[in-house]
Design a protein around this motif. Structure first.
Motif, PDB file in Angstrom:
ATOM      1  N   TYR A 149       1.078  -1.281   0.017  1.00 15.72           N
ATOM      2  CA  TYR A 149      -0.062   0.041   0.034  1.00 15.72           C
ATOM      3  C   TYR A 149       0.822   1.376   0.025  1.00 15.72           C
ATOM      4  CZ  TYR A 149      -2.990   3.608   1.797  1.00 15.72           C
ATOM      5  OH  TYR A 149      -3.737   4.890   2.348  1.00 15.72           O
ATOM      6  N   TYR A 150       1.918   1.226   0.944  1.00 23.91           N
ATOM      7  CA  TYR A 150       2.677   2.431   0.950  1.00 23.91           C
ATOM      8  C   TYR A 150       3.605   2.556  -0.293  1.00 23.91           C
ATOM      9  CZ  TYR A 150       1.059   3.825   5.764  1.00 23.91           C
ATOM     10  OH  TYR A 150       0.434   4.130   6.604  1.00 23.91           O
ATOM     11  N   GLU A 151       4.143   1.573  -0.933  1.00 28.31           N
ATOM     12  CA  GLU A 151       4.616   1.622  -2.041  1.00 28.31           C
ATOM     13  C   GLU A 151       3.945   2.259  -3.216  1.00 28.31           C
ATOM     14  OE1 GLU A 151       8.393   0.774  -4.186  1.00 28.31           O
ATOM     15  OE2 GLU A 151       8.134  -0.267  -2.307  1.00 28.31           O
ATOM     16  N   MET A 152       2.619   1.741  -3.132  1.00 29.81           N
ATOM     17  CA  MET A 152       1.588   2.333  -4.262  1.00 29.81           C
ATOM     18  C   MET A 152       1.303   3.696  -3.974  1.00 29.81           C
ATOM     19  SD  MET A 152      -1.990   3.189  -4.486  1.00 29.81           S
ATOM     20  CE  MET A 152      -2.608   2.157  -3.183  1.00 29.81           C
ATOM     21  N   VAL A 153       1.227   4.091  -2.862  1.00 29.72           N
ATOM     22  CA  VAL A 153       0.832   5.464  -2.355  1.00 29.72           C
ATOM     23  C   VAL A 153       2.232   6.565  -2.895  1.00 29.72           C
ATOM     24  CG1 VAL A 153       0.433   7.257  -0.666  1.00 29.72           C
ATOM     25  CG2 VAL A 153      -0.480   5.060  -0.797  1.00 29.72           C
ATOM     26  N   MET A 154       3.294   5.991  -2.501  1.00 26.93           N
ATOM     27  CA  MET A 154       4.541   6.707  -2.862  1.00 26.93           C
ATOM     28  C   MET A 154       4.624   6.897  -4.481  1.00 26.93           C
ATOM     29  SD  MET A 154       7.294   8.364  -1.840  1.00 26.93           S
ATOM     30  CE  MET A 154       7.661   7.886  -0.229  1.00 26.93           C
ATOM     31  N   ASP A 155       4.421   5.836  -5.092  1.00 30.98           N
ATOM     32  CA  ASP A 155       4.356   5.882  -6.637  1.00 30.98           C
ATOM     33  C   ASP A 155       3.592   6.940  -7.291  1.00 30.98           C
ATOM     34  OD1 ASP A 155       6.467   3.871  -6.800  1.00 30.98           O
ATOM     35  OD2 ASP A 155       4.864   2.482  -7.253  1.00 30.98           O
ATOM     36  N   LYS A 156       2.265   7.030  -6.649  1.00 27.09           N
ATOM     37  CA  LYS A 156       1.469   8.166  -6.948  1.00 27.09           C
ATOM     38  C   LYS A 156       1.976   9.350  -6.707  1.00 27.09           C
ATOM     39  CE  LYS A 156      -2.947   5.432  -7.181  1.00 27.09           C
ATOM     40  NZ  LYS A 156      -4.266   5.319  -6.854  1.00 27.09           N
ATOM     41  N   LEU A 157       2.382   9.474  -5.378  1.00 31.09           N
ATOM     42  CA  LEU A 157       3.024  10.887  -4.970  1.00 31.09           C
ATOM     43  C   LEU A 157       4.156  11.316  -6.047  1.00 31.09           C
ATOM     44  CD1 LEU A 157       2.442  10.544  -1.298  1.00 31.09           C
ATOM     45  CD2 LEU A 157       1.170  11.927  -2.917  1.00 31.09           C
ATOM     46  N   MET A 158       4.945  10.360  -6.134  1.00 31.66           N
ATOM     47  CA  MET A 158       5.954  10.746  -7.101  1.00 31.66           C
ATOM     48  C   MET A 158       5.666  10.874  -8.730  1.00 31.66           C
ATOM     49  SD  MET A 158       8.977   7.898  -5.788  1.00 31.66           S
ATOM     50  CE  MET A 158       9.906   8.239  -6.938  1.00 31.66           C
ATOM     51  N   ALA A 159       4.515  10.519  -9.001  1.00 27.45           N
ATOM     52  CA  ALA A 159       4.078  10.719 -10.257  1.00 27.45           C
ATOM     53  C   ALA A 159       3.555  12.151 -10.462  1.00 27.45           C
ATOM     54  CB  ALA A 159       2.886   9.773 -10.838  1.00 27.45           C
ATOM     55  N   THR A 160       3.500  12.822  -9.358  1.00 25.36           N
ATOM     56  CA  THR A 160       2.933  14.341  -9.560  1.00 25.36           C
ATOM     57  C   THR A 160       4.236  15.058  -9.994  1.00 25.36           C
ATOM     58  OG1 THR A 160       3.630  15.099  -7.234  1.00 25.36           O
ATOM     59  CG2 THR A 160       1.596  14.185  -7.626  1.00 25.36           C
ATOM     60  N   GLY A 161       5.443  14.720  -9.860  1.00 27.80           N
ATOM     61  CA  GLY A 161       6.688  15.342 -10.424  1.00 27.80           C
ATOM     62  C   GLY A 161       7.176  16.388  -9.445  1.00 27.80           C
ATOM     63  N   ARG A 162       6.526  16.289  -8.126  1.00 29.34           N
ATOM     64  CA  ARG A 162       6.931  17.051  -7.026  1.00 29.34           C
ATOM     65  C   ARG A 162       7.462  16.383  -5.929  1.00 29.34           C
ATOM     66  NH1 ARG A 162       2.614  20.346  -4.907  1.00 29.34           N
ATOM     67  NH2 ARG A 162       1.242  18.843  -5.342  1.00 29.34           N
ATOM     68  N   VAL A 163       7.756  15.098  -5.947  1.00 27.65           N
ATOM     69  CA  VAL A 163       8.087  14.507  -4.758  1.00 27.65           C
ATOM     70  C   VAL A 163       9.379  13.670  -5.193  1.00 27.65           C
ATOM     71  CG1 VAL A 163       7.664  12.709  -3.296  1.00 27.65           C
ATOM     72  CG2 VAL A 163       5.743  14.122  -3.730  1.00 27.65           C
ATOM     73  N   ARG A 164      10.405  13.723  -4.500  1.00 22.02           N
ATOM     74  CA  ARG A 164      11.487  12.812  -4.560  1.00 22.02           C
ATOM     75  C   ARG A 164      11.841  12.010  -3.345  1.00 22.02           C
ATOM     76  NH1 ARG A 164      17.343  15.126  -6.782  1.00 22.02           N
ATOM     77  NH2 ARG A 164      18.454  12.936  -6.715  1.00 22.02           N
ATOM     78  N   PHE A 165      12.137  10.669  -3.515  1.00 23.66           N
ATOM     79  CA  PHE A 165      12.219   9.757  -2.320  1.00 23.66           C
ATOM     80  C   PHE A 165      13.539   9.275  -2.284  1.00 23.66           C
ATOM     81  CE2 PHE A 165      11.463   5.069  -0.863  1.00 23.66           C
ATOM     82  CZ  PHE A 165      11.481   5.647   0.394  1.00 23.66           C
ATOM     83  N   LEU A 166      14.210   9.836  -1.365  1.00 21.93           N
ATOM     84  CA  LEU A 166      15.857   9.170  -1.001  1.00 21.93           C
ATOM     85  C   LEU A 166      15.766   8.150  -0.074  1.00 21.93           C
ATOM     86  CD1 LEU A 166      17.444  12.704  -0.865  1.00 21.93           C
ATOM     87  CD2 LEU A 166      17.011  11.570  -2.980  1.00 21.93           C
ATOM     88  N   SER A 167      15.593   6.969  -0.650  1.00 21.17           N
ATOM     89  CA  SER A 167      15.531   5.533   0.174  1.00 21.17           C
ATOM     90  C   SER A 167      17.052   5.260   0.402  1.00 21.17           C
ATOM     91  CB  SER A 167      15.113   4.344  -0.780  1.00 21.17           C
ATOM     92  OG  SER A 167      15.978   4.344  -1.991  1.00 21.17           O
ATOM     93  N   CYS A 168      17.172   4.692   1.359  1.00 18.62           N
ATOM     94  CA  CYS A 168      18.499   4.083   2.130  1.00 18.62           C
ATOM     95  C   CYS A 168      19.449   5.201   2.396  1.00 18.62           C
ATOM     96  CB  CYS A 168      18.999   3.294   0.879  1.00 18.62           C
ATOM     97  SG  CYS A 168      18.270   1.716   0.609  1.00 18.62           S
ATOM     98  N   CYS A 169      18.920   6.144   2.846  1.00 15.27           N
ATOM     99  CA  CYS A 169      19.548   7.403   3.219  1.00 15.27           C
ATOM    100  C   CYS A 169      19.294   7.896   4.640  1.00 15.27           C
ATOM    101  CB  CYS A 169      19.099   8.580   2.484  1.00 15.27           C
ATOM    102  SG  CYS A 169      19.842   8.524   0.681  1.00 15.27           S
ATOM    103  N   ASP A 170      19.974   8.680   5.283  1.00 19.20           N
ATOM    104  CA  ASP A 170      19.849   9.217   6.673  1.00 19.20           C
ATOM    105  C   ASP A 170      20.032  10.731   6.459  1.00 19.20           C
ATOM    106  OD1 ASP A 170      19.602   7.050   8.635  1.00 19.20           O
ATOM    107  OD2 ASP A 170      21.758   6.544   8.275  1.00 19.20           O
ATOM    108  N   TYR A 171      18.922  11.298   7.096  1.00 21.77           N
ATOM    109  CA  TYR A 171      19.208  12.832   7.428  1.00 21.77           C
ATOM    110  C   TYR A 171      19.955  13.000   8.634  1.00 21.77           C
ATOM    111  CZ  TYR A 171      18.143  17.807   8.200  1.00 21.77           C
ATOM    112  OH  TYR A 171      18.539  19.180   8.475  1.00 21.77           O
ATOM    113  N   VAL A 172      21.256  13.664   8.541  1.00 24.03           N
ATOM    114  CA  VAL A 172      22.200  13.948   9.551  1.00 24.03           C
ATOM    115  C   VAL A 172      22.272  15.310  10.035  1.00 24.03           C
ATOM    116  CG1 VAL A 172      23.620  12.125   8.982  1.00 24.03           C
ATOM    117  CG2 VAL A 172      24.142  14.403   7.949  1.00 24.03           C
ATOM    118  N   GLY A 173      21.001  16.111   9.566  1.00 22.30           N
ATOM    119  CA  GLY A 173      21.221  17.735  10.193  1.00 22.30           C
ATOM    120  C   GLY A 173      21.760  18.650   9.120  1.00 22.30           C
ATOM    121  N   ASP A 174      21.545  19.726   9.398  1.00 22.86           N
ATOM    122  CA  ASP A 174      21.921  20.890   8.634  1.00 22.86           C
ATOM    123  C   ASP A 174      21.763  20.585   6.935  1.00 22.86           C
ATOM    124  OD1 ASP A 174      22.787  22.290  10.784  1.00 22.86           O
ATOM    125  OD2 ASP A 174      24.611  21.227  10.885  1.00 22.86           O
ATOM    126  N   GLY A 175      20.528  20.317   6.838  1.00 23.77           N
ATOM    127  CA  GLY A 175      20.381  19.981   5.500  1.00 23.77           C
ATOM    128  C   GLY A 175      21.096  18.718   4.715  1.00 23.77           C
TER     129      GLY A 175
END
Length: 122
Positions: free
Chosen positions: A92-118
């Motif tokens: 379900y969440y994979e399908m939702v992400m695909d639909k959101l990314m199809a808008t062209g306004r969403v980028r999914f960075l998988s296998c990543c960590d946010y470490v702060g300060d952008g």
């Protein structure tokens, strides 16, 4: 040997975590705005949050109709009380992400960590 690459990504919203809350927040923002851009970062290879680590026999403890994002129903048959499985939730969440990314306004960075300060590290 590892190779470091630096890429600058411009976005209006940075969302950390593609679990239930991160996905619901992203879904609301995408559907309530027309020009904003979004980056969502998660340690996992696909959205679904803690469901990646649940035992295979675990199901929702509430009806599926009360879970998920507002733009996409999780329940298969409207009005029938269902308890989605781990695998149904991940799909379900994979399908939702695909639909959101199809808008062209969403980028999914998988296998990543946010470490702060952008800064995001893969």
């Amino acid at each position: 040997m590892s190779v470091a690459t630096n890429e600058t990504i411009e976005t209006d919203y940075l969302i950390v975590g593609a679990g239930a809350i991160g996905m619901a927040f992203l879904d609301e923002l995408v559907h309530r705005t027309t020009s904003k851009t979004f980056v969502i970062v998660d340690r996992e290879s696909s959205p679904g949050g803690h469901w990646h680590h649940a035992y295979s026999f675990v199901r929702l403890h509430q009806g599926s109709q009360f879970y998920g994002v507002n733009s996409e129903r999780l329940e298969r048959v409207k009005g029938r009380l269902e308890y989605a499985t781990k695998y149904e939730l991940l799909a379900y969440y994979e399908m939702v992400m695909d639909k959101l990314m199809a808008t062209g306004r969403v980028r999914f960075l998988s296998c990543c960590d946010y470490v702060g300060d952008g800064i995001v590290r893969s």
